[in-house]
Design an enzyme around this catalytic site. Structure first.
Site, short mmCIF file in Angstrom:
data_model
loop_
_atom_site.label_atom_id
_atom_site.label_comp_id
_atom_site.label_asym_id
_atom_site.label_seq_id
_atom_site.Cartn_x
_atom_site.Cartn_y
_atom_site.Cartn_z
N GLU A 1 55.33 44.81 -12.82
CA GLU A 1 56.78 44.62 -12.86
C GLU A 1 57.36 44.53 -11.45
O GLU A 1 58.48 44.06 -11.27
CB GLU A 1 57.45 45.77 -13.62
N TYR B 1 63.57 49.92 -14.00
CA TYR B 1 62.19 50.41 -14.01
C TYR B 1 61.41 49.83 -12.83
O TYR B 1 60.75 50.56 -12.07
CB TYR B 1 61.53 50.02 -15.34
N LYS C 1 59.87 51.89 -9.63
CA LYS C 1 58.43 51.82 -9.34
C LYS C 1 58.17 51.22 -7.95
O LYS C 1 57.14 51.47 -7.34
CB LYS C 1 57.71 51.00 -10.42
N THR D 1 52.77 48.92 -10.89
CA THR D 1 52.91 47.97 -12.00
C THR D 1 53.18 46.54 -11.55
O THR D 1 53.80 46.30 -10.51
CB THR D 1 54.07 48.42 -12.92
P1 NAP Z 1 53.41 55.63 -21.97
O1 NAP Z 1 52.49 55.48 -23.12
O2 NAP Z 1 54.86 55.34 -22.13
O3 NAP Z 1 53.26 57.14 -21.43
C1 NAP Z 1 54.14 57.67 -20.48
C2 NAP Z 1 53.83 59.14 -20.31
O4 NAP Z 1 54.77 59.69 -19.37
C3 NAP Z 1 53.99 59.97 -21.59
O5 NAP Z 1 53.02 60.97 -21.60
C4 NAP Z 1 55.38 60.58 -21.42
O6 NAP Z 1 55.55 61.79 -22.13
C5 NAP Z 1 55.35 60.87 -19.94
N1 NAP Z 1 56.67 61.10 -19.36
C6 NAP Z 1 57.80 60.40 -19.58
N2 NAP Z 1 58.83 60.95 -18.89
C7 NAP Z 1 58.33 62.02 -18.24
C8 NAP Z 1 58.89 63.01 -17.41
N3 NAP Z 1 60.19 63.03 -17.09
N4 NAP Z 1 58.08 63.98 -16.91
C9 NAP Z 1 56.75 64.00 -17.23
N5 NAP Z 1 56.17 63.10 -18.04
C10 NAP Z 1 56.95 62.12 -18.53
O7 NAP Z 1 52.92 54.75 -20.72
P2 NAP Z 1 51.46 54.13 -20.44
O8 NAP Z 1 51.41 52.76 -21.01
O9 NAP Z 1 50.42 55.13 -20.77
O10 NAP Z 1 51.55 53.94 -18.86
C11 NAP Z 1 51.11 54.96 -17.96
C12 NAP Z 1 51.73 54.71 -16.60
O11 NAP Z 1 51.35 53.42 -16.12
C13 NAP Z 1 53.25 54.71 -16.59
O12 NAP Z 1 53.65 55.24 -15.33
C14 NAP Z 1 53.62 53.23 -16.65
O13 NAP Z 1 54.88 53.03 -16.07
C15 NAP Z 1 52.50 52.63 -15.84
N6 NAP Z 1 52.11 51.26 -16.19
C16 NAP Z 1 51.81 50.92 -17.47
C17 NAP Z 1 51.37 49.64 -17.77
C18 NAP Z 1 51.01 49.23 -19.17
O14 NAP Z 1 50.95 48.01 -19.41
N7 NAP Z 1 50.72 50.15 -20.05
C19 NAP Z 1 51.23 48.70 -16.72
C20 NAP Z 1 51.53 49.11 -15.42
C21 NAP Z 1 51.95 50.39 -15.16
P3 NAP Z 1 56.06 61.82 -23.68
O15 NAP Z 1 54.82 61.53 -24.50
O16 NAP Z 1 56.57 63.19 -23.82
O17 NAP Z 1 57.09 60.74 -23.81
O1 G4F Z 2 55.79 44.66 -24.20
P1 G4F Z 2 56.92 44.69 -23.25
O2 G4F Z 2 58.07 45.59 -23.55
O3 G4F Z 2 56.29 45.01 -21.82
P2 G4F Z 2 56.81 44.77 -20.33
O4 G4F Z 2 58.28 44.63 -20.26
O5 G4F Z 2 56.01 43.64 -19.76
O6 G4F Z 2 56.41 46.15 -19.64
C1 G4F Z 2 55.14 46.74 -19.83
O7 G4F Z 2 54.24 46.24 -18.87
C2 G4F Z 2 54.57 46.56 -17.50
C3 G4F Z 2 53.50 45.92 -16.62
O8 G4F Z 2 53.85 44.59 -16.35
C4 G4F Z 2 54.59 48.07 -17.37
F1 G4F Z 2 54.84 48.42 -16.07
C5 G4F Z 2 55.63 48.66 -18.28
O9 G4F Z 2 55.59 50.08 -18.19
C6 G4F Z 2 55.30 48.25 -19.72
O10 G4F Z 2 54.11 48.88 -20.09
O11 G4F Z 2 57.52 43.21 -23.08
C7 G4F Z 2 56.70 42.12 -22.73
C8 G4F Z 2 57.50 40.82 -22.87
C9 G4F Z 2 58.86 40.81 -22.20
O12 G4F Z 2 59.01 39.58 -21.55
C10 G4F Z 2 59.87 40.90 -23.33
O13 G4F Z 2 61.10 40.25 -23.08
O14 G4F Z 2 57.77 40.64 -24.27
C11 G4F Z 2 59.09 40.18 -24.43
N1 G4F Z 2 59.54 40.53 -25.78
C12 G4F Z 2 59.90 39.62 -26.72
N2 G4F Z 2 60.28 40.25 -27.83
C13 G4F Z 2 59.68 41.76 -26.28
C14 G4F Z 2 60.16 41.58 -27.59
N3 G4F Z 2 59.45 42.98 -25.76
C15 G4F Z 2 59.67 44.06 -26.56
N4 G4F Z 2 59.41 45.30 -26.08
N5 G4F Z 2 60.15 43.93 -27.84
C16 G4F Z 2 60.42 42.71 -28.39
O15 G4F Z 2 60.86 42.60 -29.54
#
Ligand code: NAP
Ligand code: G4F
Length: 385
Positions: A135, A157, A161, A133
């Site tokens: 992050e 987190y 990671k 990520t």
């Molecule tokens: P998500 O929608 O939150 O999905 C996370 C998945 O992990 C869900 O299926 C969840 O199951 C499962 N999970 C949580 N805890 C677990 C555990 N203890 N054992 C097994 N499974 C578990 O996340 P996503 O956006 O699809 O992201 C997929 C991956 O990419 C994650 O690793 C995230 O950290 C990483 N990532 C995401 C982004 C982004 O912007 N989306 C960017 C960079 C990296 P439940 O449905 O049961 O909760």
């Molecule tokens: O949407 P966010 O919660 O995503 P964040 O923290 O960037 O994390 C996501 O992206 C990561 C990749 O860079 C993944 F690894 C991670 O698993 C996840 O998918 O927040 C984005 C930004 C932050 O700066 C936060 O402070 O939005 C700002 N924000 C402002 N108001 C908010 C809010 N975030 C959330 N969740 N809720 C708010 O009300």
């Protein structure tokens, strides 16, 4: 013969899109889902096949990244050619409250997967994708961020990671495994979790337009993120595992946008013009005017009068709630995806405007369904089919 993929986190946003993508490519897809007291498979219900289906190519297994024996057994049974480790507690803010669990799941969980593949003698067969990520860059040391930018995570987190990133690289170097990190920047979609900021905004835009909510409360409006569409990003995951050599890749659009601007553009998508004023906690976004033609086309004529009355009495639709501020924030993320562009031939199809259109329009449909179910019962459901 069909390739076999195993996906952890199959019930999540990326797991669902990736499963669909691989099935279309002819893969047999196994997924690990957690047991939950309510159904947690809404995103993959359209792919479900009951156990009596002949030549089943989509199979779910109960499991958890904190359970080594369970993971080892599933990997042994499924003998995957490709293993996508997408499972994680993925919410940055929540990780401040659940730091030990996140270290165990997101950090050590990755080790469990790598070690199981090694123990089972599958190092030459099973290719591993680790969901890394942006992050990791946290307090960014360089702009934009590439594969060479030093890491500085800013949350439990991010730190978990970071361990997962390095242990993946270490197993690759120490044991010759085809294990790669995709350093993915934020990617969103209509099935993004509702508490991430983009979906929180697009859902609120729909509910405000339909008279179901007055305003949305957000935290830091000035943070900037490089947002892409999850559909584009799962293509990149697959491409990473098709390379002869394992490696680490930044996957991003190269464009960064403030949260404030994302909100402005989301309202604008349905013809509501919002103007921001004030500073810090006092900042608000007010409806300035409405492009009625656009609103009628995207939302519906029957909702126009209500919103027009609202503008006169209480035009605040975005407010700041400091409880959403993070103990340590990541202010700016912008990726430099040239390596992925050149080596993988990967390019995103969606830009930010296309992403917002997809999310807002989907939330309008979903919220209309919710509203009518609440108001009118089952017979009105046909209206949407
Ligand atoms: P998500 O929608 O939150 O999905 C996370 C998945 O992990 C869900 O299926 C969840 O199951 C499962 N999970 C949580 N805890 C677990 C555990 N203890 N054992 C097994 N499974 C578990 O996340 P996503 O956006 O699809 O992201 C997929 C991956 O990419 C994650 O690793 C995230 O950290 C990483 N990532 C995401 C982004 C982004 O912007 N989306 C960017 C960079 C990296 P439940 O449905 O049961 O909760
Ligand atoms: O949407 P966010 O919660 O995503 P964040 O923290 O960037 O994390 C996501 O992206 C990561 C990749 O860079 C993944 F690894 C991670 O698993 C996840 O998918 O927040 C984005 C930004 C932050 O700066 C936060 O402070 O939005 C700002 N924000 C402002 N108001 C908010 C809010 N975030 C959330 N969740 N809720 C708010 O009300």
């Amino acid at each position: 013969m069909s390739k076999v993929a195993l996906i952890t986190g199959i019930t999540g946003q990326d797991g669902a899109y990736l499963a669909e993508y691989l099935l279309k490519k002819g893969y047999i897809v196994h997924g690990i889902k957690r047991r939950s007291s309510l159904f947690n498979t809404e995103r993959i219900d359209h792919l479900y096949q009951d156990p009596h289906t002949e030549n089943r190519n989509f199979i779910l297994h109960y499991g958890d990244l904190t359970d080594s024996m369970n993971l080892t057994r599933i990997i042994q049974e499924t003998q995957p050619d490709e293993l996508y480790n997408l499972g994680a507690m993925s919410h940055v803010m929540v990780s401040f409250d659940t730091a030990e669990y996140v270290a165990n799941t997101d950090g050590v969980g990755t080790l469990r997967i790598l070690e199981a593949v090694k123990l089972l003698g599958l190092t030459q067969k099973t290719r591993i994708y680790q969901a890394s990520t942006s992050e990791l860059y946290g307090m960014v040391q360089e702009v934009p961020q590439s594969e060479k930018t030093p890491f500085y995570p800013r949350s439990p987190y991010g730190v978990a990671k970071l361990y997962a990133f390095w242990i993946t690289k270490n197993y690759r170097e120490a044991h010759g495994m085809h294990a790669s990190n995709g350093i993915l920047f934020n990617h969103e979609s209509p099935i993004r979790g509702e508490t991430f900021v983009t979906r929180k905004i697009t859902r609120a835009v729909a509910r405000i337009a339909l008279g179901m909510q007055d305003a949305v409360f957000l935290g830091n409006l000035s943070a900037r993120r490089d947002w892409g569409h999850a559909k584009d990003y799962v293509r990149a995951m697959h491409l990473i595992l098709q390379q002869d050599e394992p490696d680490d890749y930044v996957i991003a659009t190269g464009v960064t946008t403030e949260i404030r601007k994302f909100a402005w553009k989301s309202f604008r998508e349905i013809g509501i013009n919002v103007e921001f004023s004030g500073e810090a906690e006092k900042e608000t976004g007010k409806i300035r005017d409405i492009d009625e033609k656009n609103f009628i086309e995207k939302v519906g004529e029957e909702f126009l009068d209500d919103i027009k009355v609202r503008i006169k009495t209480n035009p605040d639709v975005v407010k700041v709630d400091p409880s959403y501020y993070r103990p340590s924030e990541v202010d700016l993320l912008i990726g430099y995806p040239t390596k992925a562009n050149q080596k993988l031939g990967w390019k995103p199809e969606y830009d930010l405007t296309g992403l917002i259109k997809d999310m807002v329009n989907s939330d309008i449909k979903l919220m209309k369904r919710e509203r009518y179910l609440k108001d009118g019962g089952w017979e009105t459901l046909n209206y949407f089919e």
